[in-house]
Design a protein around this motif. Structure first.
Motif, PDB file in Angstrom:
ATOM      1  N   CYS A 129      -1.522  54.414  21.401  1.00  0.00           N
ATOM      2  CA  CYS A 129      -0.514  53.616  22.111  1.00  0.00           C
ATOM      3  C   CYS A 129       0.825  53.759  21.391  1.00  0.00           C
ATOM      4  N   VAL A 130       1.900  53.806  22.187  1.00  0.00           N
ATOM      5  CA  VAL A 130       3.237  54.059  21.662  1.00  0.00           C
ATOM      6  C   VAL A 130       4.216  53.112  22.346  1.00  0.00           C
ATOM      7  N   VAL A 131       5.154  52.551  21.573  1.00  0.00           N
ATOM      8  CA  VAL A 131       6.253  51.778  22.147  1.00  0.00           C
ATOM      9  C   VAL A 131       7.555  52.440  21.709  1.00  0.00           C
ATOM     10  N   ASP A 132       8.443  52.712  22.689  1.00  0.00           N
ATOM     11  CA  ASP A 132       9.725  53.322  22.325  1.00  0.00           C
ATOM     12  C   ASP A 132      10.823  52.271  22.221  1.00  0.00           C
ATOM     13  N   ASP A 133      12.022  52.729  21.902  1.00  0.00           N
ATOM     14  CA  ASP A 133      13.133  51.809  21.642  1.00  0.00           C
ATOM     15  C   ASP A 133      14.128  51.775  22.798  1.00  0.00           C
ATOM     16  N   SER A 134      13.644  52.082  23.993  1.00  0.00           N
ATOM     17  CA  SER A 134      14.505  51.985  25.175  1.00  0.00           C
ATOM     18  C   SER A 134      14.789  50.513  25.473  1.00  0.00           C
ATOM     19  N   ASN A 135      15.671  50.274  26.420  1.00  0.00           N
ATOM     20  CA  ASN A 135      15.997  48.888  26.771  1.00  0.00           C
ATOM     21  C   ASN A 135      14.763  48.113  27.209  1.00  0.00           C
ATOM     22  N   ASP A 136      13.818  48.797  27.887  1.00  0.00           N
ATOM     23  CA  ASP A 136      12.606  48.140  28.387  1.00  0.00           C
ATOM     24  C   ASP A 136      11.443  48.244  27.409  1.00  0.00           C
ATOM     25  N   HIS A 137      11.660  48.921  26.272  1.00  0.00           N
ATOM     26  CA  HIS A 137      10.600  49.094  25.270  1.00  0.00           C
ATOM     27  C   HIS A 137       9.280  49.469  25.951  1.00  0.00           C
ATOM     28  N   VAL A 138       9.278  50.674  26.536  1.00  0.00           N
ATOM     29  CA  VAL A 138       8.138  51.124  27.338  1.00  0.00           C
ATOM     30  C   VAL A 138       6.902  51.307  26.453  1.00  0.00           C
ATOM     31  N   LEU A 139       5.810  50.679  26.878  1.00  0.00           N
ATOM     32  CA  LEU A 139       4.507  50.864  26.234  1.00  0.00           C
ATOM     33  C   LEU A 139       3.762  51.947  26.997  1.00  0.00           C
ATOM     34  N   SER A 140       3.271  52.955  26.277  1.00  0.00           N
ATOM     35  CA  SER A 140       2.499  54.016  26.928  1.00  0.00           C
ATOM     36  C   SER A 140       1.215  54.271  26.146  1.00  0.00           C
ATOM     37  N   VAL A 141       0.174  54.687  26.865  1.00  0.00           N
ATOM     38  CA  VAL A 141      -1.115  55.019  26.250  1.00  0.00           C
ATOM     39  C   VAL A 141      -1.397  56.486  26.535  1.00  0.00           C
ATOM     40  N   TRP A 142      -1.810  57.216  25.495  1.00  0.00           N
ATOM     41  CA  TRP A 142      -1.948  58.671  25.590  1.00  0.00           C
ATOM     42  C   TRP A 142      -3.360  59.108  25.180  1.00  0.00           C
ATOM     43  N   ASP A 143      -3.880  60.113  25.881  1.00  0.00           N
ATOM     44  CA  ASP A 143      -4.989  60.919  25.358  1.00  0.00           C
ATOM     45  C   ASP A 143      -4.310  61.996  24.521  1.00  0.00           C
ATOM     46  N   TRP A 144      -4.217  61.751  23.225  1.00  0.00           N
ATOM     47  CA  TRP A 144      -3.353  62.583  22.388  1.00  0.00           C
ATOM     48  C   TRP A 144      -3.877  64.014  22.227  1.00  0.00           C
ATOM     49  N   GLN A 145      -5.197  64.185  22.321  1.00  0.00           N
ATOM     50  CA  GLN A 145      -5.739  65.539  22.166  1.00  0.00           C
ATOM     51  C   GLN A 145      -5.404  66.420  23.370  1.00  0.00           C
ATOM     52  N   ARG A 146      -5.341  65.798  24.552  1.00  0.00           N
ATOM     53  CA  ARG A 146      -4.951  66.544  25.746  1.00  0.00           C
ATOM     54  C   ARG A 146      -3.450  66.467  26.007  1.00  0.00           C
ATOM     55  N   GLU A 147      -2.748  65.675  25.184  1.00  0.00           N
ATOM     56  CA  GLU A 147      -1.307  65.444  25.356  1.00  0.00           C
ATOM     57  C   GLU A 147      -1.026  64.900  26.757  1.00  0.00           C
ATOM     58  N   ASP A 148      -1.914  64.001  27.200  1.00  0.00           N
ATOM     59  CA  ASP A 148      -1.856  63.465  28.558  1.00  0.00           C
ATOM     60  C   ASP A 148      -1.533  61.975  28.512  1.00  0.00           C
ATOM     61  N   ARG A 149      -0.522  61.556  29.257  1.00  0.00           N
ATOM     62  CA  ARG A 149      -0.141  60.144  29.316  1.00  0.00           C
ATOM     63  C   ARG A 149      -1.024  59.442  30.343  1.00  0.00           C
ATOM     64  N   LEU A 150      -1.807  58.449  29.899  1.00  0.00           N
ATOM     65  CA  LEU A 150      -2.760  57.760  30.759  1.00  0.00           C
ATOM     66  C   LEU A 150      -2.119  56.611  31.519  1.00  0.00           C
ATOM     67  N   ALA A 151      -1.148  55.935  30.891  1.00  0.00           N
ATOM     68  CA  ALA A 151      -0.515  54.773  31.538  1.00  0.00           C
ATOM     69  C   ALA A 151       0.785  54.462  30.841  1.00  0.00           C
ATOM     70  N   GLU A 152       1.651  53.771  31.573  1.00  0.00           N
ATOM     71  CA  GLU A 152       2.919  53.331  30.983  1.00  0.00           C
ATOM     72  C   GLU A 152       3.357  52.055  31.675  1.00  0.00           C
ATOM     73  N   VAL A 153       4.112  51.224  30.953  1.00  0.00           N
ATOM     74  CA  VAL A 153       4.580  49.971  31.528  1.00  0.00           C
ATOM     75  C   VAL A 153       5.782  49.491  30.723  1.00  0.00           C
ATOM     76  N   LYS A 154       6.683  48.803  31.395  1.00  0.00           N
ATOM     77  CA  LYS A 154       7.799  48.178  30.685  1.00  0.00           C
ATOM     78  C   LYS A 154       7.256  46.998  29.906  1.00  0.00           C
ATOM     79  N   CYS A 155       7.411  47.053  28.599  1.00  0.00           N
ATOM     80  CA  CYS A 155       6.793  46.025  27.757  1.00  0.00           C
ATOM     81  C   CYS A 155       7.664  44.774  27.670  1.00  0.00           C
ATOM     82  N   SER A 156       8.917  44.946  27.242  1.00  0.00           N
ATOM     83  CA  SER A 156       9.807  43.792  27.071  1.00  0.00           C
ATOM     84  C   SER A 156      11.225  44.295  26.907  1.00  0.00           C
TER      85      SER A 156
END
Length: 814
Positions: free
Chosen positions: A343-370
């Motif tokens: 799971c990863v949270v970035d520093d965008s205005n919406d602080h997007v939370l994303s979940v990844w299958d890191w071995q396949r480099e595939d993004r499973l889901a994303e959502v605006k966290c806060s």
């Protein structure tokens, strides 16, 4: 003059332009015409600025010649001249050592000195001059092609970096190739359109060729040691690996430090500031996230996550380039499904939370966290579909259901809602545990979003870190510098207070046996236990770093910066020998040739001398009220030269092995602040560089400027830290604006030249570096402007300092 006025009136006649802009029917083609007109006006303004600058230069030339004439007359009337005067009396009027253009002296009112203190980067950009004299028949123009500097420079901006001075740079004037004049024996290069004339030694004039290609140095650099730790603004960035290595980061380097064996390894795959780190359940795979940065060829790089092997240091996967915004702030591997998701949270205005299958480099889901700050994110230990995030005014429990993250908000109910929820961990039974800015520890029942237990007032002030040990003991630490242990029923077992010197506790990690690792906000990594005391295993500076000096006789170097700390380091043991707090922010430093004392220059004109063994204060003086950029003793130890931002070089006579100082005077002649100083081998001459690219020469014993080319061109220099001069002009990169290179240093054996630039890079050149655009080996590691570089006393190592990344890096020469 009438023509001049008419050109001005036509230049500012905007009535036709306004009429055009007010035409509602203006087409796309018409808007193109507006752009062309504006460009034409800008060009005309630039040409007239150039003409004004040339007039200023001509006037300054007249003033200079009058001064020289008066000096010659005064010398002729006096008896018993000093040893410097006969030379001055015979100085020819031309050619002069003045970069090809006479610049107004201080007081002429044409180029005001920059005001206010600041780092060397506070450069007031000199007026660009593009209409300089064409090459005469004796001047040979280099045939090397050059891109438009706008393109090359614009691509080197660094978004999201800690280096505040490396972004937004532009150079709008077309760069000119250097010129070689074989008759007078000089090379003229251009920075921001300003000509800089550099005379070469006589014995090199006949054999010099401007088109000749310089060779890469046979030596290379290998990162040997990194001093420092980033604790002030990063969390959960300290772990112990089964190999016995402590892993943490600073700047763009991940350090794997084996404390017992005193060995460091380094992962250097990142290109800019690392902000977060996570260790896989296998304790081998590591993920680290960085801010937006710049590649080695100047292209913008998006923030991304790198997943790498801590044994081989090979990069396994790169995630999210082009998806994340600004930076990464939180990372965590899942625990229950073999660590397959991240799971990863970035520093965008919406602080997007994303979940990844890191071995396949595939993004499973994303959502605006806060839209508020997010401080922590972690997977539930027994359910890899649940992620908990916390931050300003929120605690969220997320469930991953068929590719969608569904949010449940933590309900504080009767408990007063804290302003910040700062950290989260999990109990053995699956309960979530949070620490907040009110000093409370809250326990949230497994599978619910409600509070099941409260430890009210666990700490005074914010709780920054929670760590669940293998034996089920909970550790908490925070702003009150207390480390507290709690049993399974949340009763306090014991507490210990970390000394104030180390600062508040930022992160906690479990060590071997009973030991605990602590990272603090003052950039210490501590090791110890609740039963004993905590000792630092890593420490560093806590604010921008500029001052660097090497001991002339021992494997030691000194650093100082805006955190008001002066630190003396042993480069062999990598240990801190001593540290001393100062009243003022430090800017520069220099050792006496005996090594007995070291001079420290501050940001407000004060400078002090310390005993290098006892760190006792030897002397304190003040010259001006602006920052002192260079502290440089003569090779014989009898003089100290101090370069100031008030445009003067202050000269002091030194006695008693660096313990007694008496002011000789000040060298006046620069039109801008002093940047670098070097002494001649015989301690008779001084060369200086300034913020407007002047190269001036001096006889410091009488504070007189030397304008004779024949006198200065063959001087042998004891050091070469000046970034302008014939022997080093090849270090300047294509499209440079003149402030890109912060520091240079020549090795003692005169075979290598190292530089530090605004883009976090250390460059290693062959010396002399007197061919245009000389090739270099380039090394990353710093994530901010490299403020200083220097070789250690025996040329076996060199040290570089980062500005806002606050790191000190030691490189082995191989």
């Amino acid at each position: 003059m009438e023509d001049g006025f008419s050109s001005y009136s036509s230049l500012y006649d905007t009535s036709s332009l306004l009429q055009f802009c007010n035409d509602d029917s203006a087409s796309v083609a018409s808007s193109m015409e507006v752009t062309d007109r504006i460009a034409s006006l800008e060009q005309r303004v630039q040409m007239q600025e150039d003409e004004i600058q040339l007039l200023k230069s001509a006037l300054a030339d007249v003033v200079r010649r009058l001064n020289v004439s008066e000096e010659q007359q005064a010398v002729g009337l006096r008896r018993g001249p000093t040893k410097a005067r006969p030379m001055i009396a015979t100085l020819p009027l031309r050619p002069t050592v003045n970069n090809g253009t006479i610049l107004p002296k201080k007081g002429s009112g044409t180029l005001p000195s920059p005001s206010g203190s600041g780092s060397r980067k506070d450069t007031s950009t000199p007026v660009s001059k593009s209409t300089v004299r064409r090459a005469n028949s004796n001047e040979h123009v280099g045939t090397l092609t050059r891109k438009d500097s706008c393109d090359s420079k614009g691509n080197r901006n660094r978004a999201g970096s800690t280096g505040s001075n490396s972004s937004g740079k532009r150079n709008d004037s077309k760069q000119r190739d250097p010129v070689f004049n074989a008759e007078e024996g000089y090379v003229k290069m251009y920075l921001k359109g300003r000509p800089i004339t550099m005379y070469m030694p006589k014995d090199q004039v006949d054999s010099y060729c401007l088109e000749a290609r310089a060779d890469l140095p046979s030596n290379k650099l290998k990162l040997d040691w990194v001093y420092g730790y980033r604790g002030r603004d990063c969390r959960s960035n300290l772990y112990l690996l089964p190999t016995g290595e402590t892993v943490y980061f600073i700047a763009s380097v991940v350090v794997l430090f084996n404390v017992d064996e005193q060995l460091q390894r380094h992962y250097t795959g990142h290109t800019d500031d690392i902000k977060c780190l996570a260790v896989h359940p296998d304790k081998i795979t590591i993920a680290t996230g960085q801010v937006a940065g710049t590649s080695s060829d100047g292209k913008q790089l998006a923030p991304h996550v790198r997943v790498w092997d801590s044994v081989s240091l090979n990069t396994l996967h790169v995630l999210g380039a082009g998806f994340f915004d600004r930076a990464l702030v939180c990372l965590a591997f899942s625990k229950s499904n073999g660590g397959n998701t991240l799971c990863v949270v970035d520093d965008s205005n919406d602080h997007v939370l994303s979940v990844w299958d890191w071995q396949r480099e595939d993004r499973l889901a994303e959502v605006k966290c806060s839209n508020e700050s997010v401080f922590a994110a972690d997977f539930h230990p027994t359910d890899s579909s649940i992620v908990v995030t916390c931050g300003k005014s929120h605690l969220y429990f997320w469930s991953l259901e068929r590719g969608v993250l569904v949010k449940k908000q933590g309900l504080f109910e009767k408990q007063e809602k804290p302003k910040f929820v700062l950290c989260v961990t999990f109990a053995e039974n699956g309960d979530a545990i949070t620490g907040d800015s009110s000093g409370n520890i809250l326990v949230w029942g497994k599978g619910t979003n409600r509070i099941s237990h409260v430890i009210q007032g666990a700490h005074e002030g914010s709780i920054f870190a929670l760590c669940m040990l293998r034996n089920g003991t909970l550790l908490s630490g925070g702003k009150d510098r207390r480390l507290v242990s709690w049993d399974g029923s949340y009763q306090q077992i014991q507490a210990v207070e970390v000394p104030e010197l180390f600062g508040p506790i930022r992160t906690i990690a479990e060590g071997r046996g009973e030991t605990v690792l602590i990272g603090t906000t003052k950039h210490f990594v501590l090791q110890g236990s609740l039963d004993g005391e905590f000792m630092p295993i890593t420490q560093g500076h806590t604010d921008e770093l500029w001052g660097l000096a090497v001991h002339p006789l021992k494997p030691q170097f000194l650093t100082c910066g805006y955190d008001r700390q002066v630190c003396l380091w042993d480069s062999s043991s990598h240990q801190l020998i001593w540290t001393k707090s100062m009243d003022d922010a430090a800017q520069s430093a220099g050792f006496h040739p005996s090594g007995a004392v070291v001079a420290i220059g501050t940001q407000n004109g004060r400078w002090l001398v310390l005993d290098s063994d006892s760190k006792d204060l030897v002397a304190v003086h003040t010259d001006g009220n602006e920052q002192l950029s260079a502290m440089c003793y003569g090779p014989d130890g009898n003089f100290l030269a101090i370069g100031s931002h008030d445009n003067y070089i202050y000269i002091y006579a030194v006695a008693e092995n660096g313990r007694k100082y008496s002011r000789v005077g000040k060298c006046s002649g620069h039109s801008s602040f002093i940047t670098h100083l070097d002494w001649s081998v015989d301690s008779q001459y001084l060369v200086s560089n300034s913020g407007d690219y002047e190269i001036l020469y001096w006889i410091p014993s009488v504070c007189k400027q030397v304008v004779s080319v024949e006198t200065t061109r063959d001087i042998e220099w004891a050091t070469h830290t000046c970034t302008l001069g014939f022997q080093v002009f090849g270090l300047w990169p294509d499209g440079s604006d003149g402030t890109d290179i912060n520091a240079a240093c020549r090795s003692s054996d005169k075979s290598l030249l190292v530089t530090g630039d605004d883009f976090g890079k250390v460059h290693l050149f062959s010396y002399p570096c007197s061919q245009f655009r000389a090739p270099s080996h380039v090394y990353g590691g710093h994530s901010s402007h490299v403020t200083n570089v220097t070789f250690l006393y025996d040329d076996g190592y060199l040290v570089s300092t980062g500005g806002k990344d606050m790191s000190v890096m030691q490189w082995r020469i191989v």
